[in-house]
Design a protein around this motif. Structure first.
Motif, PDB file in Angstrom:
ATOM      1  N   GLY A  52       0.969 -12.817  -3.175  1.00 31.47           N
ATOM      2  CA  GLY A  52       1.948 -11.737  -3.148  1.00 31.47           C
ATOM      3  C   GLY A  52       1.707 -10.684  -4.213  1.00 31.47           C
ATOM      4  N   GLY A  53       0.660 -10.833  -5.010  1.00 33.60           N
ATOM      5  CA  GLY A  53       0.331  -9.831  -6.017  1.00 33.60           C
ATOM      6  C   GLY A  53      -0.152  -8.558  -5.357  1.00 33.60           C
ATOM      7  N   ARG A  54       0.158  -7.438  -5.992  1.00 31.78           N
ATOM      8  CA  ARG A  54      -0.182  -6.135  -5.429  1.00 31.78           C
ATOM      9  C   ARG A  54      -0.548  -5.195  -6.562  1.00 31.78           C
ATOM     10  NH1 ARG A  54       3.539  -1.601  -4.009  1.00 31.78           N
ATOM     11  NH2 ARG A  54       2.437  -0.438  -2.404  1.00 31.78           N
ATOM     12  N   VAL A  55      -1.705  -4.536  -6.439  1.00 33.88           N
ATOM     13  CA  VAL A  55      -2.140  -3.551  -7.434  1.00 33.88           C
ATOM     14  C   VAL A  55      -2.607  -2.314  -6.697  1.00 33.88           C
ATOM     15  CG1 VAL A  55      -3.880  -3.014  -9.188  1.00 33.88           C
ATOM     16  CG2 VAL A  55      -2.797  -5.238  -9.183  1.00 33.88           C
ATOM     17  N   GLU A  56      -2.140  -1.167  -7.160  1.00 34.99           N
ATOM     18  CA  GLU A  56      -2.569   0.115  -6.607  1.00 34.99           C
ATOM     19  C   GLU A  56      -3.349   0.837  -7.700  1.00 34.99           C
ATOM     20  OE1 GLU A  56      -0.351   4.040  -4.971  1.00 34.99           O
ATOM     21  OE2 GLU A  56       0.511   2.105  -4.407  1.00 34.99           O
ATOM     22  N   ILE A  57      -4.605   1.200  -7.401  1.00 36.37           N
ATOM     23  CA  ILE A  57      -5.460   1.817  -8.414  1.00 36.37           C
ATOM     24  C   ILE A  57      -6.164   3.049  -7.849  1.00 36.37           C
ATOM     25  CG2 ILE A  57      -5.871  -0.328  -9.667  1.00 36.37           C
ATOM     26  CD1 ILE A  57      -8.603  -0.474  -8.317  1.00 36.37           C
ATOM     27  N   ALA A  65     -13.540  -0.558   3.259  1.00 36.10           N
ATOM     28  CA  ALA A  65     -13.139   0.208   2.072  1.00 36.10           C
ATOM     29  C   ALA A  65     -13.958  -0.222   0.861  1.00 36.10           C
ATOM     30  CB  ALA A  65     -11.652   0.007   1.801  1.00 36.10           C
ATOM     31  N   LEU A  66     -14.175  -1.514   0.711  1.00 36.58           N
ATOM     32  CA  LEU A  66     -14.979  -2.006  -0.408  1.00 36.58           C
ATOM     33  C   LEU A  66     -16.431  -1.561  -0.297  1.00 36.58           C
ATOM     34  CD1 LEU A  66     -13.517  -5.588  -0.810  1.00 36.58           C
ATOM     35  CD2 LEU A  66     -13.244  -3.663  -2.369  1.00 36.58           C
ATOM     36  N   GLN A  67     -16.972  -1.513   0.919  1.00 32.83           N
ATOM     37  CA  GLN A  67     -18.354  -1.059   1.093  1.00 32.83           C
ATOM     38  C   GLN A  67     -18.495   0.415   0.731  1.00 32.83           C
ATOM     39  OE1 GLN A  67     -19.183  -2.074   5.150  1.00 32.83           O
ATOM     40  NE2 GLN A  67     -19.582  -4.232   4.678  1.00 32.83           N
ATOM     41  N   ARG A  68     -17.512   1.237   1.087  1.00 39.39           N
ATOM     42  CA  ARG A  68     -17.546   2.662   0.723  1.00 39.39           C
ATOM     43  C   ARG A  68     -17.547   2.845  -0.786  1.00 39.39           C
ATOM     44  NH1 ARG A  68     -12.784   5.311   3.552  1.00 39.39           N
ATOM     45  NH2 ARG A  68     -12.467   3.290   4.457  1.00 39.39           N
ATOM     46  N   SER A  79      -3.744  12.065  -3.764  1.00 38.06           N
ATOM     47  CA  SER A  79      -4.997  11.520  -4.294  1.00 38.06           C
ATOM     48  C   SER A  79      -5.265  10.182  -3.602  1.00 38.06           C
ATOM     49  CB  SER A  79      -4.918  11.327  -5.807  1.00 38.06           C
ATOM     50  OG  SER A  79      -3.982  10.321  -6.124  1.00 38.06           O
ATOM     51  N   LEU A  80      -6.529   9.836  -3.510  1.00 35.04           N
ATOM     52  CA  LEU A  80      -6.930   8.586  -2.864  1.00 35.04           C
ATOM     53  C   LEU A  80      -6.550   7.417  -3.766  1.00 35.04           C
ATOM     54  CD1 LEU A  80      -8.461   7.412  -0.420  1.00 35.04           C
ATOM     55  CD2 LEU A  80     -10.506   7.480  -1.814  1.00 35.04           C
ATOM     56  N   ARG A  81      -5.914   6.412  -3.199  1.00 37.59           N
ATOM     57  CA  ARG A  81      -5.523   5.206  -3.934  1.00 37.59           C
ATOM     58  C   ARG A  81      -6.057   3.993  -3.187  1.00 37.59           C
ATOM     59  NH1 ARG A  81      -4.224   6.529  -8.656  1.00 37.59           N
ATOM     60  NH2 ARG A  81      -2.860   4.792  -8.946  1.00 37.59           N
ATOM     61  N   LEU A  82      -6.287   2.930  -3.920  1.00 42.85           N
ATOM     62  CA  LEU A  82      -6.761   1.676  -3.346  1.00 42.85           C
ATOM     63  C   LEU A  82      -5.669   0.633  -3.573  1.00 42.85           C
ATOM     64  CD1 LEU A  82      -9.442   0.801  -2.051  1.00 42.85           C
ATOM     65  CD2 LEU A  82     -10.122  -0.068  -4.267  1.00 42.85           C
ATOM     66  N   LEU A  83      -5.201   0.017  -2.507  1.00 41.44           N
ATOM     67  CA  LEU A  83      -4.142  -0.985  -2.590  1.00 41.44           C
ATOM     68  C   LEU A  83      -4.751  -2.355  -2.347  1.00 41.44           C
ATOM     69  CD1 LEU A  83      -1.128  -1.726  -2.781  1.00 41.44           C
ATOM     70  CD2 LEU A  83      -1.007  -1.390  -0.311  1.00 41.44           C
ATOM     71  N   ARG A 104      -6.785  -1.757   1.084  1.00 43.48           N
ATOM     72  CA  ARG A 104      -6.559  -0.580   1.929  1.00 43.48           C
ATOM     73  C   ARG A 104      -6.691   0.690   1.117  1.00 43.48           C
ATOM     74  NH1 ARG A 104      -0.943  -0.966   4.176  1.00 43.48           N
ATOM     75  NH2 ARG A 104      -1.566   0.993   5.110  1.00 43.48           N
ATOM     76  N   CYS A 105      -7.212   1.720   1.747  1.00 47.31           N
ATOM     77  CA  CYS A 105      -7.261   3.051   1.140  1.00 47.31           C
ATOM     78  C   CYS A 105      -6.007   3.793   1.557  1.00 47.31           C
ATOM     79  CB  CYS A 105      -8.496   3.816   1.601  1.00 47.31           C
ATOM     80  SG  CYS A 105      -9.999   3.290   0.806  1.00 47.31           S
TER      81      CYS A 105
END
Length: 181
Positions: free
Chosen positions: A119-124, A158-161, A109-113, A103-104
């Motif tokens: 259950g792992g989660r990374v926000e970049i 989101a991945l395609q963008r 600022s724009l973040r990608l979740l 998810r965006c």
């Protein structure tokens, strides 16, 4: 080669070399410089006003350390079927071949979740992926595998963008390097 039934969340065995954010050290150095400038400015203001004291210097140092901790960049690394983000001693990791959503998040600022089935989660910051095509390649490779397996139910757009943006920036870099820009 990692097995598909390994759901430990750790990098699969034989996963090859990890790819790291190439500009992380520069970002870290910039953060150190910003905190140092803040500390120097506060100490100089105190010294110029004649109010410098050890307790005030300790307070300014604590403020500079807090400022550094807030601005400290996350170190992003990726390997075959995993992506990890480390920030001040804490690491978040996802299995990219087991992604369930991307998810965006919009805000300052724009973040990608990224979330995986374990259950792992990374926000970049997606800008890191644009600046480092190897990191993007590792993420995209795992995400394609997750989509093919049917586990990635949210986030293909989101991945395609991001893919289009990475391709555009890579093409610009090639044109710049060849003198065609």
């Amino acid at each position: 080669m990692g097995r598909r039934d390994d759901v430990s969340g750790e990098p699969p065995g034989g996963s090859g070399e990890a790819t790291n954010d190439l500009e992380w050290t520069k970002d870290l150095w910039n953060t150190v410089c910003c905190a140092g400038v803040l500390l120097a400015t506060l100490l100089l203001l105190d010294w110029g006003s004649g109010r410098i004291a050890p307790w005030r210097a300790a307070l300014w140092l604590a403020l500079a350390v807090l400022f550094f901790a807030l601005l400290c960049p996350a170190r992003l690394s990726a390997g075959r079927d995993w992506l990890a983000s480390r920030r001040l001693g804490r690491e978040h990791r996802v299995r990219t071949d087991l992604l369930v959503s991307v998810r965006c998040l919009e805000g300052a600022s724009l973040r990608l979740l990224l979330r995986d089935a374990l259950g792992g989660r990374v926000e970049i910051d997606p800008e890191i992926l644009v600046r480092n095509p190897q990191l993007w390649f590792r993420l995209d490779e795992g995400a394609r595998r997750a989509a093919a397996d049917g586990s990635l139910v949210c986030g293909a757009t989101a991945l395609q963008r991001i893919a289009r943006r990475v391709d555009r920036e890579t093409a610009r870099a090639v044109f710049r390097a060849s003198g065609l820009e």
